[in-house]
Design a protein around this motif. Sequence first.
Motif, PDB file in Angstrom:
ATOM      1  N   SER A   1     -30.126 -17.966  20.641  1.00  0.00           N
ATOM      2  CA  SER A   1     -29.973 -16.594  20.650  1.00  0.00           C
ATOM      3  C   SER A   1     -31.592 -16.134  20.960  1.00  0.00           C
ATOM      4  O   SER A   1     -31.423 -14.960  21.623  1.00  0.00           O
ATOM      5  N   VAL A   2     -32.736 -16.613  20.515  1.00  0.00           N
ATOM      6  CA  VAL A   2     -33.856 -16.145  20.926  1.00  0.00           C
ATOM      7  C   VAL A   2     -34.192 -16.241  22.475  1.00  0.00           C
ATOM      8  O   VAL A   2     -34.541 -15.401  23.140  1.00  0.00           O
TER       9      VAL A   2
ATOM     10  N   ILE B   1     -17.052 -15.959  25.615  1.00  0.00           N
ATOM     11  CA  ILE B   1     -17.902 -17.109  24.715  1.00  0.00           C
ATOM     12  C   ILE B   1     -18.851 -16.316  23.857  1.00  0.00           C
ATOM     13  O   ILE B   1     -18.893 -16.572  22.700  1.00  0.00           O
ATOM     14  N   PHE B   2     -19.443 -15.348  24.183  1.00  0.00           N
ATOM     15  CA  PHE B   2     -20.386 -14.467  23.069  1.00  0.00           C
ATOM     16  C   PHE B   2     -19.630 -13.703  22.243  1.00  0.00           C
ATOM     17  O   PHE B   2     -19.909 -13.955  20.782  1.00  0.00           O
TER      18      PHE B   2
ATOM     19  N   GLY C   1     -30.466 -23.553  13.000  1.00  0.00           N
ATOM     20  CA  GLY C   1     -31.682 -23.558  13.766  1.00  0.00           C
ATOM     21  C   GLY C   1     -31.592 -23.790  15.316  1.00  0.00           C
ATOM     22  O   GLY C   1     -32.021 -22.730  16.353  1.00  0.00           O
ATOM     23  N   LEU C   2     -30.793 -24.483  15.666  1.00  0.00           N
ATOM     24  CA  LEU C   2     -30.477 -24.691  17.488  1.00  0.00           C
ATOM     25  C   LEU C   2     -29.760 -23.513  17.976  1.00  0.00           C
ATOM     26  O   LEU C   2     -30.071 -23.000  18.980  1.00  0.00           O
ATOM     27  N   VAL C   3     -28.795 -22.956  16.947  1.00  0.00           N
ATOM     28  CA  VAL C   3     -28.080 -21.555  17.647  1.00  0.00           C
ATOM     29  C   VAL C   3     -29.156 -20.355  17.473  1.00  0.00           C
ATOM     30  O   VAL C   3     -29.290 -19.754  18.747  1.00  0.00           O
TER      31      VAL C   3
ATOM     32  N   TRP D   1     -30.107 -11.399  27.439  1.00  0.00           N
ATOM     33  CA  TRP D   1     -28.713 -11.895  27.186  1.00  0.00           C
ATOM     34  C   TRP D   1     -27.995 -12.525  28.319  1.00  0.00           C
ATOM     35  O   TRP D   1     -26.722 -12.590  28.510  1.00  0.00           O
ATOM     36  N   THR D   2     -28.819 -13.078  29.376  1.00  0.00           N
ATOM     37  CA  THR D   2     -28.291 -14.070  30.167  1.00  0.00           C
ATOM     38  C   THR D   2     -28.833 -15.284  30.103  1.00  0.00           C
ATOM     39  O   THR D   2     -30.316 -15.354  30.073  1.00  0.00           O
ATOM     40  N   CYS D   3     -28.148 -16.370  30.254  1.00  0.00           N
ATOM     41  CA  CYS D   3     -28.753 -17.681  29.935  1.00  0.00           C
ATOM     42  C   CYS D   3     -29.467 -18.249  31.132  1.00  0.00           C
ATOM     43  O   CYS D   3     -29.272 -17.879  32.557  1.00  0.00           O
TER      44      CYS D   3
END
Length: 110
Positions: free
Chosen positions: A50-51, A89-90, A44-46, A58-60
Motif C-alpha cells: 500500500s505504501v 483488484i483494488f 505487513g506485506l500488504v 496508486w500505480t504499481c
Amino acid sequence: MKLTIFHVKVIHTLVFWVLSVCVLYALYSGVTDAITGWTWVAVGLVLIESVVLAAFGWTCPLTILTERLGAARGSVTDIFLLKWFADRIFPICGTLYGVALLLILFDVFR
C-alpha cells in the motif's frame, strides 16, 4: 538476459497472488480469532504494498515498468488475470483487507 514484458508479467502475477493470499489469510485470521505471527507478516506485506502504491500515485511500479518496455496502457497489460477481475483488484482486495484489519483490531483490543 534482457528483461521483457513477459518476465515482468510473470513477476507481477506472482506478487499479486502472494499479496492476495496475505489478504485472505488476514481475513481468515480476523474471522476465526486465530491471530498469529503469520497474520502480522501478511498484514505487513500488504501494508508495504500500500505504501509503495501510494508513493507511485496508486500505480504499481511494475505497471510503469511494462509501459516503459512498450506495453499498451491498461490494467491487464502487465499481469495474467481476466480483464474483469484485473479492473476490480483494488476495490475487491482493498475492501477485504479493510475488513480483515477491522476484525483483527477488534480481536486485539477485545
